[in-house]
Scaffold this motif. Structure first.
Motif: not given
Ligand SMILES: Nc1ncnc2c1ncn2[C@@H]1O[C@H](COP(=O)(O)OP(=O)(O)OP(=O)(O)O)[C@@H](O)[C@H]1O
Ligand SMILES: [Mg+2]
Lengths: 353, 258
Positions: B14, B17, B38, B40, B42-43, B45, B57, B174
């Motif tokens: 992102y 990042h 857990p 955050g 990245g699932k 993503t 995005t 989810e």
């Molecule tokens: N639109 C965005 N812009 C910037 N960073 C993002 C964005 N979406 C997610 N992130 C970052 O990317 C990382 C992975 O996020 P992601 O949403 O993929 O997690 P997740 O595993 O799906 O979490 P959850 O189980 O809470 O849904 C996190 O550190 C988050 O802060």
């Protein structure tokens, strides 16, 4: 009532003494009476002063009474409420009195004859004549301005919200902000300078161009806000179905926000319908009916009002016509607003089963 | 018609990042793969890189390869729009189009992509709604707005909408997290039926759900906050839940985490 008894009440239960429901009305009536008394005694002849004294007394009285009976916290709460009411009344009084005066003075000559005839050769100081030419002129100029301003404004907003990234978007936003601040006379002068370059005489469409300039930034701003309200999830849902972006915008984003966008456009139309300055410069005014906005001077409602006032040398007939035209203009704007509300409600995303 | 997904060396950003790093895995056709891990890590993503939704995005960027039956989704000349027609997606929160009726919602993907005859369209809508186990509940009110349904019904409507365009792969992020146990069960049953026709990938925080619906399970984790998420292991679901090969997986599954 001492602090001791208040403390007792607080310790005892959740229930405290409270003022009856009608007490705000009683306090309001009381402060009004006292204010009238003070006004008469002090010989203040402005009713506005009476009203302001009543408002101050109302706020103070509310605090005093509530503090004695209910305690300080409730008193503060009631003061906040009474301030809101006072502010509301202060805002509404001028509005209502404006409409009242316009209606009272406007209905004198407002009839079918007035709406369907023009000034023609009627002298400004004589009774008779009407605003037909002005209505035609206003409708055509505002209509053409909307045809230009609304699509350009909406497309700009779509660009800014859906595509805009980086420098270009920032520049466009900046110019829209600047355009919002352009005084209407300046927009008029701008078009006038073009007209002078091409040695043209005043005509309706020139006014439309100036009005479109004034309308665009308003449409861009309101449309932008409406598009931002559309949840991103809907865009993603559509994109994830394999729908191209432009179709997503056309079929999902715009339909979801069309009610709000329409309202914004209507409000912008209402705003330019009352503009006088550019019309004065570019359309010039015309006592005769001219149905062609692309050639020759035209009339227009705000311009008509101004001219009746300024050129009539204090003749009552002209004043009456000016008020009647004002009433027509206000009615036109109000009808537009109501149509906008109707469309917004009709097109709003549907809920319920 | 279901297709195999073959991911190798996938890293997603992102802006600056780095959200996930160096992920490689294979997803077999006609199977259900669950992603756990857990919050955050990245699932979501990673899921969104599988149908090129990640780049929607702002600042979203992807390196690496995603092969869909030997075709690289990120190869030159690949149109993301056609990728998304092949790889459908169901989101965490039900998001039916609020201006459209139930019928139009299901038909949306087809209508927005081309022209169909009315009879053809109603056949597909009926089939999709039946496929999503929603037909009996809505067949009498197809012309009512989709947002008037309950949350669980809305989610099944979104599933119907996604399968109406006949994708090869169905990604679900989810899909049950906003639903009650009964709707959840309905959707889990549905996943069991859909896997006959589609390749399914599902993200879930519910271990029992992963154990119930999936054939394979992938565990994601991140070393520390701010670090990119990584794939820790992927294996048959039974093995992951009984005898995982990495200690972190066992800790996470048994709740001894962090
Ligand atoms: N639109 C965005 N812009 C910037 N960073 C993002 C964005 N979406 C997610 N992130 C970052 O990317 C990382 C992975 O996020 P992601 O949403 O993929 O997690 P997740 O595993 O799906 O979490 P959850 O189980 O809470 O849904 C996190 O550190 C988050 O802060
Ligand atoms: Mg997620």
């Amino acid at each position: 009532m001492s602090t001791a008894s208040l403390a007792d009440k607080r310790a005892g239960s959740l229930r405290g003494a409270s003022l009856p429901k009608w007490s705000p009305w009683a306090i309001a009536a009381g402060s009004l009476v006292v204010a009238v008394g003070i006004g008469l005694a002090a010989g203040l002849d402005s009713k506005v002063q009476w009203g302001l004294i009543a408002a101050i007394l109302f706020v103070l009285g509310t605090f005093g009474v509530a503090a004695r009976v209910e305690g300080r916290r409730q008193a503060k709460d009631r003061v906040a409420t009474s301030l809101v009411w006072v502010a509301f009344l202060l805002a509404v009084v001028p509005l209502v009195s404006l409409i009242w005066v316009t209606v009272a003075r406007g209905v004198k000559v407002l009839d079918v004859y007035f709406l369907t005839h023009s000034m023609g050769v009627v002298a400004d100081s004589e009774p008779g004549g009407g605003i037909y030419a002005a209505i035609i002129g206003s409708l055509e100029q505002v209509g053409l301005a909307t045809l230009i301003g609304a699509p350009v404004g909406i497309l700009t907003a779509i660009y800014l919200v859906e595509y805009g990234r980086g420098r270009l978007a920032k520049a466009v936003t900046f110019f829209v902000d600047v355009m919002t601040g352009i005084p209407s006379i300046v927009a008029g002068l701008f078009i006038l300078s073009l007209m002078l370059i091409f040695k043209m005489q005043p005509f309706g469409f020139a006014g439309s161009l100036a009005l479109a300039i004034l309308m665009m930034p308003v449409v861009v701003r309101s449309t932008e806000e409406m598009l931002k309200l559309v949840p991103n999830e809907l865009r993603e849902a559509s994109l994830a179905l394999g729908v191209p972006k432009w179709r997503t915008i056309l079929k999902v984003v715009l339909p979801t926000s069309i009610g709000g966008i329409t309202t914004g456009v209507m409000l912008a139309v209402a705003r330019i319908a009352g503009e006088t300055a550019p019309v004065l410069l570019l359309v010039f005014g015309n006592p005769f009916i001219n149905n062609n906005p692309f050639e020759g001077a035209q009339a227009s409602l705000p311009l008509y009002i101004y001219q009746q006032y300024s050129q009539s040398a204090g003749a009552n007939a002209a004043y009456d016509r000016a008020w009647a035209a004002s009433l027509t203009l206000i009615a036109f704007v109000m009808i537009l607003n109501m149509v906008a509300r109707g469309i917004a409600r009709w097109k709003a995303p549907k809920t319920g089963r | 018609m279901a297709k195999r997904i073959d991911v190798s060396g996938l890293t997603a950003y992102y802006g600056s990042h780095k959200a996930i790093e160096d992920i490689s895995m294979t997803v077999e056709p006609r199977s259900v793969t669950a992603f756990i891990g857990p919050s955050g890590c990245g699932k979501s993503t990673f899921l969104r890189t599988l149908n090129r939704m990640h780049e929607v995005t702002s600042g979203g960027r992807v390196e690496g390869k995603v092969l869909l039956d030997d075709e690289d989704l990120y190869g030159a000349g690949i149109d993301p729009v056609s990728v998304r027609r092949e790889v459908g997606m169901v989101f965490q929160r039900p998001n039916p189009f609020p201006t459209m009726s139930i019928f139009d919602n299901v038909a949306a993907g087809l209508r927005l992509n081309g022209s169909y005859r009315k009879s053809e369209l109603s056949d597909i809508v009926e089939k999709s709604l039946k496929g999503a186990n929603l037909w009996n509940e809505v067949k009498d009110r197809l012309n009512k707005p989709g947002s008037g349904l309950s949350g669980g019904q809305q989610q099944r409507l979104c599933i119907a909408r996604a399968i109406a365009v006949e994708p090869k792969v169905l990604l679900m992020d989810e899909p049950c997290s906003a639903l009650d146990p009964i709707s959840t069960l309905a959707i889990e049953d549905l996943i069991g039926e859909l896997k006959e026709r589609f390749t399914i990938v599902i993200v879930t925080h519910n271990m029992q759900q992963a154990a119930r619906v999936s054939d394979r399970t992938a565990f994601f984790n991140l070393a520390a906050v701010g670090q990119p998420g990584r794939l820790i292991e992927i294996d048959d679901t039974e093995r992951i839940f009984s005898n995982p090969s990495v200690q972190a997986t066992e800790d996470y599954i048994s709740g001894r985490f962090g």
